[in-house]
Design an enzyme around this catalytic site. Structure first.
Site, mmCIF file in Angstrom:
data_model
loop_
_atom_site.group_PDB
_atom_site.id
_atom_site.type_symbol
_atom_site.label_atom_id
_atom_site.label_comp_id
_atom_site.label_asym_id
_atom_site.label_seq_id
_atom_site.Cartn_x
_atom_site.Cartn_y
_atom_site.Cartn_z
ATOM 1 N N TYR A 101 -1.569 -0.741 10.766
ATOM 2 C CA TYR A 101 -1.867 -1.357 9.468
ATOM 3 C C TYR A 101 -0.700 -1.144 8.500
ATOM 4 O O TYR A 101 -0.207 -2.088 7.872
ATOM 5 C CB TYR A 101 -3.157 -0.755 8.889
ATOM 6 N N LYS B 47 2.191 -3.731 6.830
ATOM 7 C CA LYS B 47 2.486 -3.847 5.385
ATOM 8 C C LYS B 47 3.990 -3.747 5.147
ATOM 9 O O LYS B 47 4.557 -4.517 4.369
ATOM 10 C CB LYS B 47 1.780 -2.724 4.601
ATOM 11 N N SER C 3 0.832 -1.201 0.000
ATOM 12 C CA SER C 3 0.000 0.000 0.000
ATOM 13 C C SER C 3 0.866 1.251 0.000
ATOM 14 O O SER C 3 1.961 1.254 0.582
ATOM 15 C CB SER C 3 -0.856 -0.014 1.266
HETATM 16 P P1 NAD Z 1 -11.163 -6.792 1.310
HETATM 17 O O1 NAD Z 1 -11.366 -6.789 2.783
HETATM 18 O O2 NAD Z 1 -12.330 -6.547 0.439
HETATM 19 O O3 NAD Z 1 -10.491 -8.180 0.863
HETATM 20 C C1 NAD Z 1 -9.661 -8.919 1.713
HETATM 21 C C2 NAD Z 1 -10.186 -10.343 1.731
HETATM 22 O O4 NAD Z 1 -9.355 -11.130 2.594
HETATM 23 C C3 NAD Z 1 -11.614 -10.451 2.276
HETATM 24 O O5 NAD Z 1 -12.403 -11.191 1.376
HETATM 25 C C4 NAD Z 1 -11.448 -11.191 3.598
HETATM 26 O O6 NAD Z 1 -12.568 -12.018 3.896
HETATM 27 C C5 NAD Z 1 -10.185 -11.983 3.356
HETATM 28 N N1 NAD Z 1 -9.429 -12.318 4.561
HETATM 29 C C6 NAD Z 1 -9.059 -11.509 5.589
HETATM 30 N N2 NAD Z 1 -8.357 -12.198 6.503
HETATM 31 C C7 NAD Z 1 -8.261 -13.477 6.046
HETATM 32 C C8 NAD Z 1 -7.647 -14.654 6.539
HETATM 33 N N3 NAD Z 1 -7.007 -14.671 7.713
HETATM 34 N N4 NAD Z 1 -7.742 -15.785 5.808
HETATM 35 C C9 NAD Z 1 -8.422 -15.791 4.631
HETATM 36 N N5 NAD Z 1 -9.018 -14.702 4.116
HETATM 37 C C10 NAD Z 1 -8.935 -13.554 4.820
HETATM 38 O O7 NAD Z 1 -9.987 -5.760 0.990
HETATM 39 P P2 NAD Z 1 -9.457 -5.213 -0.412
HETATM 40 O O8 NAD Z 1 -9.782 -3.783 -0.473
HETATM 41 O O9 NAD Z 1 -9.840 -6.103 -1.499
HETATM 42 O O10 NAD Z 1 -7.894 -5.315 -0.141
HETATM 43 C C11 NAD Z 1 -7.123 -6.423 -0.573
HETATM 44 C C12 NAD Z 1 -5.697 -6.238 -0.119
HETATM 45 O O11 NAD Z 1 -5.183 -5.033 -0.662
HETATM 46 C C13 NAD Z 1 -5.509 -6.140 1.381
HETATM 47 O O12 NAD Z 1 -4.324 -6.801 1.734
HETATM 48 C C14 NAD Z 1 -5.371 -4.660 1.620
HETATM 49 O O13 NAD Z 1 -4.629 -4.372 2.770
HETATM 50 C C15 NAD Z 1 -4.648 -4.224 0.363
HETATM 51 N N6 NAD Z 1 -4.862 -2.809 0.024
HETATM 52 C C16 NAD Z 1 -6.130 -2.335 -0.090
HETATM 53 C C17 NAD Z 1 -6.327 -0.988 -0.393
HETATM 54 C C18 NAD Z 1 -7.714 -0.411 -0.471
HETATM 55 O O14 NAD Z 1 -7.856 0.794 -0.342
HETATM 56 N N7 NAD Z 1 -8.758 -1.194 -0.705
HETATM 57 C C19 NAD Z 1 -5.223 -0.151 -0.597
HETATM 58 C C20 NAD Z 1 -3.944 -0.690 -0.487
HETATM 59 C C21 NAD Z 1 -3.774 -2.028 -0.173
HETATM 60 C C1 WQD Z 2 -9.579 9.889 0.939
HETATM 61 C C2 WQD Z 2 -9.751 11.374 1.215
HETATM 62 C C3 WQD Z 2 -9.920 11.909 3.563
HETATM 63 C C4 WQD Z 2 -13.734 9.785 4.163
HETATM 64 C C5 WQD Z 2 -6.932 4.833 2.940
HETATM 65 C C6 WQD Z 2 -5.868 4.153 3.746
HETATM 66 C C7 WQD Z 2 -4.764 3.682 2.849
HETATM 67 C C8 WQD Z 2 -5.303 2.820 1.702
HETATM 68 C C9 WQD Z 2 -6.442 3.476 1.004
HETATM 69 C C10 WQD Z 2 -5.177 0.512 2.344
HETATM 70 C C11 WQD Z 2 -8.925 11.885 2.396
HETATM 71 C C12 WQD Z 2 -11.217 12.221 2.854
HETATM 72 C C13 WQD Z 2 -12.573 10.329 3.636
HETATM 73 C C14 WQD Z 2 -14.782 10.652 4.548
HETATM 74 C C15 WQD Z 2 -13.441 12.526 3.854
HETATM 75 N N1 WQD Z 2 -5.820 1.571 2.197
HETATM 76 N N2 WQD Z 2 -12.432 11.661 3.485
HETATM 77 N N3 WQD Z 2 -14.604 12.002 4.378
HETATM 78 O O1 WQD Z 2 -7.144 7.820 3.769
HETATM 79 O O2 WQD Z 2 -6.266 8.247 1.429
HETATM 80 O O3 WQD Z 2 -6.369 5.952 2.286
HETATM 81 O O4 WQD Z 2 -7.421 3.910 1.950
HETATM 82 O O5 WQD Z 2 -3.994 0.324 2.202
HETATM 83 O O6 WQD Z 2 -3.875 2.964 3.641
HETATM 84 O O7 WQD Z 2 -5.352 5.067 4.702
HETATM 85 O O8 WQD Z 2 -8.456 7.065 1.715
HETATM 86 O O9 WQD Z 2 -10.817 7.112 1.066
HETATM 87 O O10 WQD Z 2 -10.237 7.122 3.522
HETATM 88 O O11 WQD Z 2 -9.794 9.147 2.144
HETATM 89 O O12 WQD Z 2 -13.345 13.739 3.736
HETATM 90 O O13 WQD Z 2 -15.859 10.233 5.053
HETATM 91 O O14 WQD Z 2 -11.117 11.599 1.585
HETATM 92 O O15 WQD Z 2 -9.626 12.867 4.525
HETATM 93 O O16 WQD Z 2 -8.528 13.193 2.080
HETATM 94 P P1 WQD Z 2 -7.014 7.395 2.377
HETATM 95 P P2 WQD Z 2 -9.905 7.553 2.136
#
Ligand code: NAD
Ligand code: WQD
Length: 341
Positions: free
Chosen positions: A154, A158, A130
Site C-alpha cells: 500500500y 503511494k 500518506s
Molecule cells: P475510503 O475507502 O473511505 O474512500 C476511498 C473511496 O474510493 C471509496 O469511496 C471507494 O469506494 C472509492 N474507490 C476505491 N477504488 C475506486 C475506483 N477504482 N474507482 C472509483 N472509486 C474507487 O478511504 P479514505 O479513508 O477516505 O481515504 C481516501 C484516500 O486517502 C485514499 O487514497 C487513502 O489511501 C488515503 N489515505 C487515507 C488515510 C486514512 O487513514 N484514512 C491515511 C492516509 C491516506
Molecule cells: C494506530 C495505533 C496500533 C488497532 C494506518 C496505516 C497508515 C494510514 C493510517 C493510510 C497503532 C494501535 C490499532 C487496534 C491497536 N492509512 N492499534 N489496536 O497503523 O498508525 O496507520 O492508518 O494511509 O498507512 O498504516 O493506524 O489506527 O491502525 O493504529 O492497538 O485494534 O493503534 O498498533 O499504535 P496506523 P491505526
C-alpha cells in the site's frame, strides 16, 4: 445546477470517509462538486448526506476511475478545473495479502486520471498520499524532506504515485500538483451525519474503539505495550477529518507550478491507552481491552512536522484530540451501524 457559475472540482472517491468531508467543505465554500466513485468501499447514502449537509446539489457518477472512457465522459460533461484524487484501496494488511490488486487499483486509477486530465487540459491535482511513505522514521517530528521507505505494498504504491506525479510535473510546466501526506485521520462531521464506516472489523484504532463503545465489539486488542513511548503503547499524530478536509481547500487555493509534498498533521501525538480512556470518559461506557503482541509492521511513534503546510498553505490543524473523539462518538452513537441504517 450552477456548474458554470463557480469553480467545479472533481472528487474521485468522494463517497468515502475523507472525500465526503472534503465534499461538504467545498460545497460550504461555494464550489461545485462532481464525485466519481465506484462505491467499492462506500455507500450511496453518503452522497445523499453530502448534498444535505452542503445544502447544494452534487453530481454523482458511479464509475471506476480506471475506466478511461467513463472518466473522459465526466470531463466532457462538466467544466472541471481541478481534481482531488482520493479513490483507491487503503487497507495495509490486505495490500500485503493481495499486492497485485493494490498496485493495479492504486496505480491504474491514477494513471487513467492523469491521462484524462492532460487530454482535457486540466492541470491542477491534489493527491491523497500518506505518512506511510516515511516508513519507520529516523527523525521526529517528520519533515517532508525526511527519507522515504514504505514497508508494505500500500505504502509503496503511494510512493510510486508520488514519483509519477513528480516525473509528470518535471516533464510539463503546466502541471500543478500537491501531494498531501496525511497522518492519522479520525473524527467525523460535527452533525454526526457522515463519518467513517469501515466494512467488517475496523483495522484502525479509533473506529474499532468507537464500535466497542457502542457495543458492536467485545474487546479491544492493544497491539503492544513495550514500545519506547511514555506508556509503552503506540503514539500517533491523529488529525480531525474536518481539519484534513480544510487542508485540501487550502491546497487548492495555494497550488503552484510543479509538484510539492505537504504533511497534514497536528505535530502532537496520543497513545493507544490515552485514546481508550478518553473514549470511556466521552461515551460513558467502560471498555474492555487486552494487551496483545505487536502488530507486524507497526512503529512506536509517528508525528508530523506540519511547518510547510502551516506556512505555504496557510493552514493549521487546530481541532483537539477531545473534539476528534467527541465527534467520532457522536457519529457512531447516532449511526451505530454506519450508513447501513
Ligand atoms: P475510503 O475507502 O473511505 O474512500 C476511498 C473511496 O474510493 C471509496 O469511496 C471507494 O469506494 C472509492 N474507490 C476505491 N477504488 C475506486 C475506483 N477504482 N474507482 C472509483 N472509486 C474507487 O478511504 P479514505 O479513508 O477516505 O481515504 C481516501 C484516500 O486517502 C485514499 O487514497 C487513502 O489511501 C488515503 N489515505 C487515507 C488515510 C486514512 O487513514 N484514512 C491515511 C492516509 C491516506
Ligand atoms: C494506530 C495505533 C496500533 C488497532 C494506518 C496505516 C497508515 C494510514 C493510517 C493510510 C497503532 C494501535 C490499532 C487496534 C491497536 N492509512 N492499534 N489496536 O497503523 O498508525 O496507520 O492508518 O494511509 O498507512 O498504516 O493506524 O489506527 O491502525 O493504529 O492497538 O485494534 O493503534 O498498533 O499504535 P496506523 P491505526
Amino acid at each position: 445546477m450552477g456548474f458554470a457559475m463557480s469553480r467545479t472540482i472533481l472528487i474521485t472517491g468522494g463517497a468515502g470517509y475523507i472525500g465526503s468531508h472534503t465534499a461538504v467543505a467545498l460545497l460550504e465554500q461555494g464550489y461545485s462538486v462532481v464525485i466519481v466513485d465506484n462505491l467499492c468501499n462506500s455507500s450511496p447514502q453518503a452522497v445523499k448526506r453530502i448534498a444535505e449537509l452542503g445544502r447544494n446539489e452534487v453530481a454523482f457518477i458511479q464509475a471506476d476511475v480506471a475506466d478511461h472512457e467513463a472518466l473522459s465522459k465526466v470531463f466532457d460533461e462538466y467544466p472541471i478545473e481541478a481534481v482531488i484524487h482520493f479513490a483507491g484501496l487503503k487497507a495495509v494488511g490486505e495490500s500485503v495479502e493481495q499486492p497485485l490488486m493494490y498496485y493495479r487499483t492504486n496505480l491504474g486509477t491514477t494513471m487513467t486520471l492523469l491521462e484524462v486530465m492532460a487530454e482535457h487540459e486540466v492541470w491542477d491535482l491534489v493527491f491523497s498520499s500518506s505518512a506511510t511513505v516515511y516508513g519507520d522514521p529516523e527523525v521526529l517530528p517528520i519533515p517532508e524532506g525526511a527519507p522515504t521507505g514504505p514497508t508494505n505494498p500500500y505504502g509503496r504504491a503511494k510512493l510510486m504515485v508520488e514519483d509519477i506525479c513528480r516525473d509528470l510535473a518535471a516533464s510539463d510546466p503546466r502541471w500543478r500538483i500537491a501531494l498531501l501526506r496525511y497522518f492519522n485521520p479520525v473524527g467525523a462531521h460535527p452533525s454526526g451525519d457522515i463519518g467513517e464506516d469501515p466494512t467488517g472489523p475496523p483495522n484502525n484504532l479509533v473506529p474499532f474503539v468507537m464500535q466497542a463503545a457502542v457495543g458492536r465489539r467485545d474487546k479491544i486488542s492493544v497491539f503492544g505495550d513495550d514500545y519506547n513511548t511514555p506508556d509503552g503503547t503506540g503514539v500517533r499524530d491523529y488529525i480531525h477529518v474536518i481539519d484534513l478536509a480544510l487542508g485540501h481547500l487550502a491546497a487548492l487555493s495555494h497550488i503552484s507550478e510543479g509538484c510539492r509534498e505537504f504533511n497534514l498533521g497536528t505535530g502532537t501525538g496520543a497513545s493507544v491507552l490515552e485514546i481508550i480512556s478518553a473514549t470511556e470518559r466521552i461515551s460513558g461506557n467502560k471498555l474492555n481491552y487486552e494487551i496483545v503482541g505487536r502488530r507486524a509492521g507497526d512503529i512506536a511513534t509517528s508525528l508530523a512536522d506540519p511547518t510547510r503546510a502551516n506556512t505555504e498553505l496557510e493552514w493549521r490543524a487546530d481541532r483537539a484530540m477531545e473534539t476528534m473523539l467527541q465527534d467520532a462518538w457522536h457519529w457512531q452513537s447516532k449511526n451505530p451501524n454506519g450508513f447501513t441504517d
